[in-house]
Design an enzyme around this catalytic site. Structure first.
Site, PDB file in Angstrom:
ATOM      1  CB  SER A 158      -0.896   0.014   1.241  1.00 15.32           C
ATOM      2  OG  SER A 158      -1.707  -1.141   1.294  1.00 15.32           O
ATOM      3  CB  THR A 205      -3.806   3.457   0.198  1.00 13.57           C
ATOM      4  OG1 THR A 205      -2.428   3.105   0.026  1.00 13.57           O
ATOM      5  CG2 THR A 205      -4.011   4.891  -0.251  1.00 13.57           C
ATOM      6  CB  ALA A 206      -8.640   1.385   1.831  1.00 15.27           C
ATOM      7  CG  HIS A 243      -8.310  -6.273  -3.520  1.00 14.24           C
ATOM      8  ND1 HIS A 243      -7.306  -5.564  -4.139  1.00 14.24           N
ATOM      9  CD2 HIS A 243      -7.748  -6.803  -2.399  1.00 14.24           C
ATOM     10  CE1 HIS A 243      -6.187  -5.660  -3.430  1.00 14.24           C
ATOM     11  NE2 HIS A 243      -6.433  -6.396  -2.366  1.00 14.24           N
TER      12      HIS A 243
END
Length: 279
Positions: free
Chosen positions: A60, A112-113, A151
C-alpha cells in the site's frame, strides 16, 4: 548458470495476477534472475515489507511511508483510483456524519484505504481489522455497521444487498483534483543498482505483455476473481492495470506525494515522506 532468486509478493486478486502474468509464466527472458511469486493479502505483504522479507513486493502507498530506508518505489506497477477507489458500504443508508459513530470492518491499518478513511473522518471511528475478502460477508451478516472494501468487492458489493456510502476515490478526486494512489511495487535497496534497474525493466515489460496479450493474461487472472465472470473481471482489471500502471507519470507522482503529505499533516504519518522512485 546459477540464477539469483527474487521473491515477489503480490495480492491474490485479478489485477495483480494480470500484471505479473508474463513473469509467472516465463514469457520474458529474465537472464540471471529467477522470480518466485508469493501471493498474500495486501496487509500481510505490508507487514512483511516492514521486516524486509521480500526482494520485491506490492505494498500500500500508506505502508510505503514506513519503508523508505529499506525499499525504493518502482515506477511501474501502481494501482491508481482515477475517480474511483476503496468504498465504504453498509446495509442501511448512512451519512458521513453518522459513520463517525458506527463500527466498521477495515482491511488493515497500513492500507491506503484506511489512510484515506482517516482523512475523511479525522476525529476517529471504531473499527476492527478483517481479511479483505471477509468484509462483505461480515457486513451483510450484520456483524458490523459498515465495511471498508478494496479489490473486486468494489464491483460486487451490491450482490449482497449492500449500498454505497462513500467512494473514497471520488472523494479524494473532488478534494484534490488528483487520482488516488492505492498500491505500488517496491524493491529492496540492498539488491544494488544494476539488479534494481533490471527488475524495474522486467516489471514494466510484464505489464506491457499482459496488456498486449489481454485475453491470455485475463484467463490466468480469472482464477483469482472471486464472484466475477470474465466480463466483470476484465472491467476490474481495466480499472487497475492501465497506463497509470506502466508508469505513474508526473501527475501520478504528484498524487503519491500529496497523499502522504496530507497523511503527515493530519498526524497519521509520523514523519514527512521524501518519495523516491527508481530511475
Amino acid at each position: 548458470m546459477t540464477k539469483r532468486l527474487i521473491n515477489v509478493g503480490h495480492s491474490p486478486d485479478p489485477d495483480d495476477a494480470f500484471m505479473f502474468y508474463a513473469l509467472a509464466h516465463d514469457k520474458l527472458d529474465t537472464g540471471e534472475l529467477q522470480f518466485r511469486h508469493e501471493l498474500q493479502d495486501i496487509e500481510t505483504l505490508n507487514r512483511r515489507a516492514l521486516r524486509g522479507e521480500l526482494e520485491v513486493t506490492a505494498v500500500s502507498i500508506h505502508a510505503y511511508s514506513l519503508l523508505l530506508d529499506r525499499y525504493a518505489l518502482l515506477p511501474s506497477g501502481c494501482s491508481m483510483g482515477d475517480r474511483y477507489g476503496p468504498m465504504v458500504v453498509a446495509k442501511a443508508p448512512l451519512t458521513i456524519e453518522q459513520l463517525k459513530t458506527k463500527r466498521l470492518a477495515v482491511p488493515g491499518t497500513l492500507t491506503t484505504a484506511f489512510l484515506t478513511l482517516r482523512l475523511l473522518l479525522p476525529r476517529g471511528f471504531e473499527f476492527e481489522v478483517l481479511p479483505f475478502d471477509q468484509i462483505l460477508d461480515a457486513v451483510a451478516a450484520g456483524k458490523y455497521d459498515a465495511g471498508l472494501i478494496i479489490h473486486e468487492g468494489q464491483l460486487t458489493f451490491q450482490n449482497q444487498g449492500l449500498r454505497l456510502i462513500v467512494d473514497l476515490g471520488v472523494w479524494w478526486q473532488e478534494r484534490t483534483g488528483l487520482p488516488l494512489p492505492l498500491g505500488g511495487n517496491v524493491v529492496r535497496r540492498d539488491l544494488g543498482g544494476p539488479t534494481i534497474s533490471k527488475i524495474s525493466r522486467l516489471l514494466k515489460e510484464s505489464i506491457r505483455y499482459a496488456l498486449d496479450h489481454r485475453q491470455d493474461a485475463l484467463t490466468y487472472a480469472l482464477q483469482y476473481a472471486r464472484d466475477m465472470d470474465r466480463s466483470l473481471a476484465d472491467q476490474f482489471v481495466g480499472m487497475y492495470v492501465n497506463d497509470w500502471t506502466l508508469d505513474y507519470g508526473p501527475r501520478g507522482r504528484e498524487a503519491v506525494r500529496r497523499l502522504l503529505d496530507e497523511g503527515h499533516r493530519a498526524g497519521i504519518i509520523a514523519s514527512p515522506v521524501a518519495v523516491e522512485f527508481v530511475a
